[in-house]
Scaffold this active site. Structure first.
Site, short mmCIF file in Angstrom:
data_model
loop_
_atom_site.label_atom_id
_atom_site.label_comp_id
_atom_site.label_asym_id
_atom_site.label_seq_id
_atom_site.Cartn_x
_atom_site.Cartn_y
_atom_site.Cartn_z
N CYS A 34 -44.92 -113.88 -31.43
CA CYS A 34 -43.54 -113.30 -31.20
C CYS A 34 -43.32 -111.71 -31.77
CB CYS A 34 -42.42 -113.98 -31.47
SG CYS A 34 -42.30 -114.38 -33.47
N GLU A 38 -41.98 -120.64 -25.91
CA GLU A 38 -40.72 -120.42 -26.96
C GLU A 38 -41.28 -119.18 -27.48
OE1 GLU A 38 -39.37 -120.20 -31.05
OE2 GLU A 38 -41.52 -119.85 -30.20
N ARG A 87 -30.82 -119.81 -35.75
CA ARG A 87 -32.08 -119.49 -35.07
C ARG A 87 -31.99 -119.34 -33.72
NH1 ARG A 87 -36.87 -119.78 -37.70
NH2 ARG A 87 -38.72 -119.45 -36.56
#
Length: 341
Positions: A79, A119, A164
């Site tokens: 990410c 994710e 989060r």
């Protein structure tokens, strides 16, 4: 109840195994995983007994005998290229991290799984004015997948008190499955009264190595803030480059890969002894991982522990999403509708 469904999962960018643990808890059969980081691989092997292929996904082939066809492919692809906290270079990231998503497509093309789970950071959806996500979504659509996507915050969709926000993508080959998941598969918000409390996560004291007084440059301004604003019980603090801020709601700020040192984005607590960073055990709990069952090998450094936990997912959120995928793939649609309505 791991593996009872017969639905098989293969996982890329496995890290310490957070996504895998969520799918295992939901009843899926873990067949293989892939991870490049050597320290993370040591941790993974200490907690799982299925095939782990250590190495760069770019060097792997769908014909590799260690990688069997599976029903679901998962991936928490890197990410950093899209993160607000990073440089946000996306596909142009000089280390190639933004392009690793497309490496998974080679295996998706070969195995044609029924469903996919990804994710990433919240910013993925808005990165480059939405063009990055549009390219990803189009690549999946070209392969016949229907995408369901949402941003979920751990502290709202689980009992874990960590803020989060993460972007989750669930994709199905069957359009009807996607429609059912969008309507009935996503996790529901956990009532506030059912969420874990601060004192259920944080220990009263810790080993000396965790106390912030070891970093005088950071410790003094942090303590000045605490004294000026009043030290409150059940409160998280966070060191942000050159200042400290208070989180009064009893919810931990987002855990990060670099929180092990005295530098940037370090969650802090004021315990009975002094101001300190969170311990690895507390960080595991804040990712919804049982620190009594999950183990780190003895030769894993404390910095590597923090990095692995900070890069991990919130397991309870993934588990609930995985349960939704399980329901869609195994329960007749009429029964799902009847149960929900």
């Amino acid at each position: 109840m791991a593996g009872k469904s017969g639905l098989k999962v293969g996982s890329f960018f496995a890290g310490l195994g957070g996504i895998c643990l969520g799918f295992k808890n939901a009843g899926f059969d873990l067949v293989w995983s892939n991870e490049i980081d050597a320290a993370a691989c040591k941790t993974y092997r200490a907690n799982f007994d299925h095939v782990l292929v250590e190495g760069d996904i770019c060097a792997l082939s769908p014909d590799d005998k260690r990688l069997k066809k599976v029903d679901i492919i998962t991936g928490g692809f890197p990410c950093q290229a899209f993160s607000i906290a990073g440089y946000r270079k996306g596909f142009e990231d000089e280390r190639g991290r933004g392009k690793l998503f497309f490496e998974m497509l080679r295996f998706i093309d070969a195995y044609k799984p029924k469903a996919l789970f990804f994710e990433n950071v919240r910013n993925l959806q808005s990165h480059n004015k939405g063009e990055t996500y549009k390219a990803i979504e189009q690549a999946l659509a070209d392969r016949g997948y229907h995408v369901c996507a949402r941003v979920l915050d751990t502290c709202e969709y689980s009992k874990v008190p960590q803020h989060r926000e993460r972007f989750y993508m669930v994709c199905f080959k069957n359009k009807k499955h996607a429609e059912l998941f969008e309507k009935y598969g996503w996790p529901k918000k956990v009532p506030v009264e059912e969420r874990s409390k601060f004192w259920e996560i944080i220990d009263e004291t810790a080993d000396d190595i965790h106390y912030f007084s070891r970093y005088p440059h950071y410790y003094k301004p942090a303590m000045e803030l605490i004294k000026s604003s009043g030290n409150e019980a059940e409160c998280f603090y966070q060191w942000r480059r050159v200042y400290c801020r208070k989180n009064k709601n009893g919810v931990c700020p987002t855990l990060t890969a670099n929180m092990g040192g005295g530098g940037h984005n370090v969650p802090l607590v004021m315990d009975k002894k002094d101001l300190r960073r969170l311990t690895p055990a507390e960080c595991l709990r804040l990712q919804g991982i049982d620190d009594k069952k999950f183990v780190f090998p003895d030769d894993i450094s404390i910095g590597a522990k923090y990095k692995q936990i900070g890069n991990a997912v919130s397991v309870p959120v993934v588990e609930e999403i995985a349960k939704g995928i399980m329901k869609i793939l195994t329960v007749p649609s009429k029964d799902i509708v009847a149960e929900e309505e």
